[in-house]
Design a protein around this motif. Structure first.
Motif: not given
Length: 402
Positions: A81-92, A239-248
């Motif tokens: 995936g491609r992580v966007d730390q500013q948006a807190n998302t990953v595109t897979l 054929m991509t989807v962007t998903l929200n990430l959660t911090p831990g």
């Protein structure tokens, strides 16, 4: 654990009581929960190295993790995936398959037992997933001549609206806990590909029985009656989807992950995940023992609250303060050898004495938590023995921030 189990006493009861009481103070009736809520990572993000130093940040060399991935510094684990730390998302990458009856299946890949393919596809390797194939915990699939996975079974209904309603007059048990997506009794995100050496993949379903045109939301604002609640954008043409990430956290290192599924309706509702009944057949409590498919996840019911409190943590805070609970993960890739995306939820409750003594605070790693348990400052719900609640959550790791 299904919704019917909520009518019986269990370790989970105290957790739900805490959640329901908190929700009762917030909302007097059934409340639809917003989908795709971004969770900020500012409070766990590492401070820049120049803080307190006598030199500018430009004088510092590259992070040690750029030289050796196990060393301190940021490192992307799920390289697919491609992580966007500013948006807190990953595109897979988004994959399309089908059930044997022809209904379409849209899914992503995050983890596998096939170590070579993890390197080729940028997935997480998990040897533990080999021991998940018990009961209904793993579905079967075959590759057809076009390279499409054909799944034996397992459907997901994305039409429900995610909501929770506290009980009355007592908040527990909840009158309702409705996940935004519900799998049938055969659904599990785990898939064994029969004609590909029998390797197991973590392949959570993102949309089901819909055409590409129906779920085309490349600019965002997807229809959550059709797609997973973690979706921010979905583009079947690309054929991509962007998903929200959660911090831990894992061993005091901040991490980002995706919550896809749970075997419990209340947990699935709170995590914006899919209810996956098949995961209930995975054996819990094994942790790092032989033939264990799970790794432990440490969650607090009654940690400190306050959105701007640097010590906040836990489920009370997640609901009241509107940000992630800052759960503590056991082993993750590059830090330990025991990673599994299937997390066995261990619920901790700070004792009254610990709170009165001022010991309640944000804890950051597994063995720190276990020492507090050993000393009696943290127990299971209502003073019960500390350990597994029977809840499993499917949360693939995406990135280490440190």
């Amino acid at each position: 654990m299904n919704q019917n189990h909520l009518n019986h006493p269990s370790k989970l009861a105290a957790l739900l009581e805490v959640l329901a009481v908190t929700l009762l103070t917030l909302v007097p009736s059934t409340t639809a929960l917003a989908q795709s809520e971004p969770m900020t990572i500012d409070e766990i993000a590492p401070a820049p190295p120049e803080v307190g130093a006598g030199i500018p940040g430009t004088y510092f060399g590259p992070a040690p993790s750029e030289v050796q991935r196990e060393l301190i510094g940021p490192y992307q684990l799920l390289k697919a995936g491609r992580v966007d730390q500013q948006a807190n998302t990953v595109t897979l990458p988004l994959y399309q398959g089908r059930l044997q009856d022809g209904r379409s299946v849209w899914y992503v890949l995050t983890d596998t037992t096939d170590q070579r393919n993890t390197e080729a596809l940028g997935l997480n390797f998990s040897a533990k997933l080999a021991y998940a194939e018990v009961g209904q915990a793993v579905r079967n699939a075959v590759l057809d001549r076009e390279g499409m996975l054909v799944f034996e079974n397992g459907a997901v209904d994305f039409s429900p609206v995610r909501s929770i309603e506290p009980g009355s007059p007592n908040a527990f048990p909840p009158e309702q806990a409705q996940p935004g997506s519900v799998g049938d009794r055969n659904y599990t995100p785990l898939v064994r590909i029969a004609n590909a050496n029998g390797h197991i993949y973590n392949a959570p379903i993102i949309a089901f029985d819909v055409s590409a045109e129906e779920i085309s939301f490349p600019n965002g604002n997807p229809d959550y009656r059709l797609v997973h609640d973690k979706v921010v954008k979905i583009d079947p043409a690309a054929m991509t989807v962007t998903l929200n990430l959660t911090p831990g956290m894992s061993f005091a290192r901040p991490v980002l992950y995706i919550s896809f599924d749970s075997n419990d309706a209340v947990a699935a509702t709170l995590e914006a995940s899919t209810l996956a009944p098949g995961l209930s057949d995975v054996r819990i409590g094994g942790d790092d023992g032989a033939f264990s498919a799970v790794e432990r996840l440490f969650v607090f019911a009654n940690g400190p609250t306050g959105r701007n409190n640097p010590q906040r943590q836990g489920l009370n805070s997640a609901i009241v303060d509107g940000n992630g609970p800052i759960n503590i993960f056991g082993g993750v890739p590059t830090i330990a050898l025991d990673y599994s995306p299937l997390w066995d939820l261990n619920l901790g409750e700070w004792t009254t004495e610990a709170i009165d003594q001022g010991y309640r605070s944000r804890l950051l790693e597994e063995f720190q938590i276990l020492r507090f348990v050993q000393q009696g400052w943290i127990t299971g719900p209502n003073g019960a023995a500390y350990g597994s609640t029977g809840i499993i959550v499917n949360c693939p790791l995406v990135m280490r921030l440190l």
